[in-house]
Design a protein around this motif. Structure first.
Motif, mmCIF file in Angstrom:
data_model
loop_
_atom_site.group_PDB
_atom_site.id
_atom_site.type_symbol
_atom_site.label_atom_id
_atom_site.label_comp_id
_atom_site.label_asym_id
_atom_site.label_seq_id
_atom_site.Cartn_x
_atom_site.Cartn_y
_atom_site.Cartn_z
ATOM 1 N N ASN A 187 0.824 -1.204 0.000
ATOM 2 C CA ASN A 187 0.000 0.000 0.000
ATOM 3 C C ASN A 187 0.860 1.256 0.000
ATOM 4 N N GLY A 188 2.041 1.149 -0.598
ATOM 5 C CA GLY A 188 2.950 2.289 -0.657
ATOM 6 C C GLY A 188 2.367 3.415 -1.491
ATOM 7 N N ARG A 189 2.904 4.578 -1.274
ATOM 8 C CA ARG A 189 2.387 5.740 -1.994
ATOM 9 C C ARG A 189 3.000 5.831 -3.384
ATOM 10 N N SER A 215 4.815 7.917 -6.337
ATOM 11 C CA SER A 215 5.894 8.903 -6.306
ATOM 12 C C SER A 215 6.034 9.474 -7.711
ATOM 13 N N LEU A 216 7.245 9.438 -8.240
ATOM 14 C CA LEU A 216 7.475 9.889 -9.609
ATOM 15 C C LEU A 216 6.646 9.046 -10.573
ATOM 16 N N GLY A 217 6.485 7.775 -10.238
ATOM 17 C CA GLY A 217 5.625 6.867 -10.991
ATOM 18 C C GLY A 217 4.635 6.234 -10.041
ATOM 19 N N PRO A 218 3.741 5.402 -10.565
ATOM 20 C CA PRO A 218 2.771 4.733 -9.689
ATOM 21 C C PRO A 218 3.442 3.635 -8.876
ATOM 22 N N ASN A 219 2.845 3.285 -7.751
ATOM 23 C CA ASN A 219 3.310 2.149 -6.965
ATOM 24 C C ASN A 219 3.163 0.904 -7.842
ATOM 25 N N LEU A 220 4.223 0.131 -7.975
ATOM 26 C CA LEU A 220 4.219 -1.026 -8.867
ATOM 27 C C LEU A 220 3.935 -2.341 -8.164
ATOM 28 N N TYR A 221 3.613 -2.312 -6.885
ATOM 29 C CA TYR A 221 3.267 -3.537 -6.174
ATOM 30 C C TYR A 221 2.013 -4.124 -6.814
ATOM 31 N N ARG A 240 -2.196 -6.520 -13.676
ATOM 32 C CA ARG A 240 -3.089 -5.432 -13.257
ATOM 33 C C ARG A 240 -3.474 -4.623 -14.496
ATOM 34 N N ALA A 241 -4.631 -4.043 -14.496
ATOM 35 C CA ALA A 241 -5.057 -3.191 -15.605
ATOM 36 C C ALA A 241 -4.088 -2.008 -15.752
ATOM 37 N N VAL A 242 -3.805 -1.667 -16.981
ATOM 38 C CA VAL A 242 -2.938 -0.529 -17.285
ATOM 39 C C VAL A 242 -3.592 0.744 -16.746
ATOM 40 N N ALA A 243 -2.768 1.637 -16.207
ATOM 41 C CA ALA A 243 -3.210 2.960 -15.730
ATOM 42 C C ALA A 243 -4.315 2.860 -14.680
ATOM 43 N N SER A 244 -4.173 1.909 -13.749
ATOM 44 C CA SER A 244 -5.245 1.686 -12.778
ATOM 45 C C SER A 244 -4.837 1.901 -11.325
ATOM 46 N N GLN A 245 -3.626 2.350 -11.068
ATOM 47 C CA GLN A 245 -3.199 2.560 -9.682
ATOM 48 C C GLN A 245 -3.909 3.788 -9.126
ATOM 49 N N ASP A 246 -4.677 3.589 -8.063
ATOM 50 C CA ASP A 246 -5.414 4.691 -7.448
ATOM 51 C C ASP A 246 -4.479 5.833 -7.064
ATOM 52 N N GLY A 247 -4.921 7.038 -7.330
ATOM 53 C CA GLY A 247 -4.208 8.222 -6.886
ATOM 54 C C GLY A 247 -3.042 8.648 -7.752
#
Length: 85
Positions: free
Chosen positions: A4-6, A8-14, A19-26
């Motif tokens: 559940n990391g935040r 940063s310069l890019g989305p959290n990759l965990y 996973r759906a492309v471009a789907s990381q919340d926030g």
């Protein structure tokens, strides 16, 4: 990298593999990335990491990873970070 990391310069990759492309919340994705669609399979990640600007023209990521073994190592690491469903 934390589950559940935040972002940063890019989305959290965990959990990015499958996973759906471009789907990381926030995370504010580029229009190019938002229009790509689909999911991040290991094959798609490999193609993207090899030449991000060719794979997704207009992406914000500009650093290519031309070495195949380095890409394989990165993808293996990302695949190890899967979210338990």
């Amino acid at each position: 990298m934390k589950r559940n990391g935040r972002n940063s310069l890019g989305p959290n990759l965990y959990g990015v593999v499958d996973r759906a492309v471009a789907s990381q919340d926030g995370y504010n994705y580029s229009a190019a990335m938002q229009s790509l669609g689909g999911v991040w399979s290991t094959d798609r990640l490999d193609a993207y990491l090899e030449a991000p600007l060719s794979y997704v023209p207009g992406t914000s990521m500009t650093r290519a990873t031309p070495d195949g073994q380095e890409r394989a190592d990165i993808i293996a690491y990302l695949a190890s970070l899967q979210v338990d469903e």
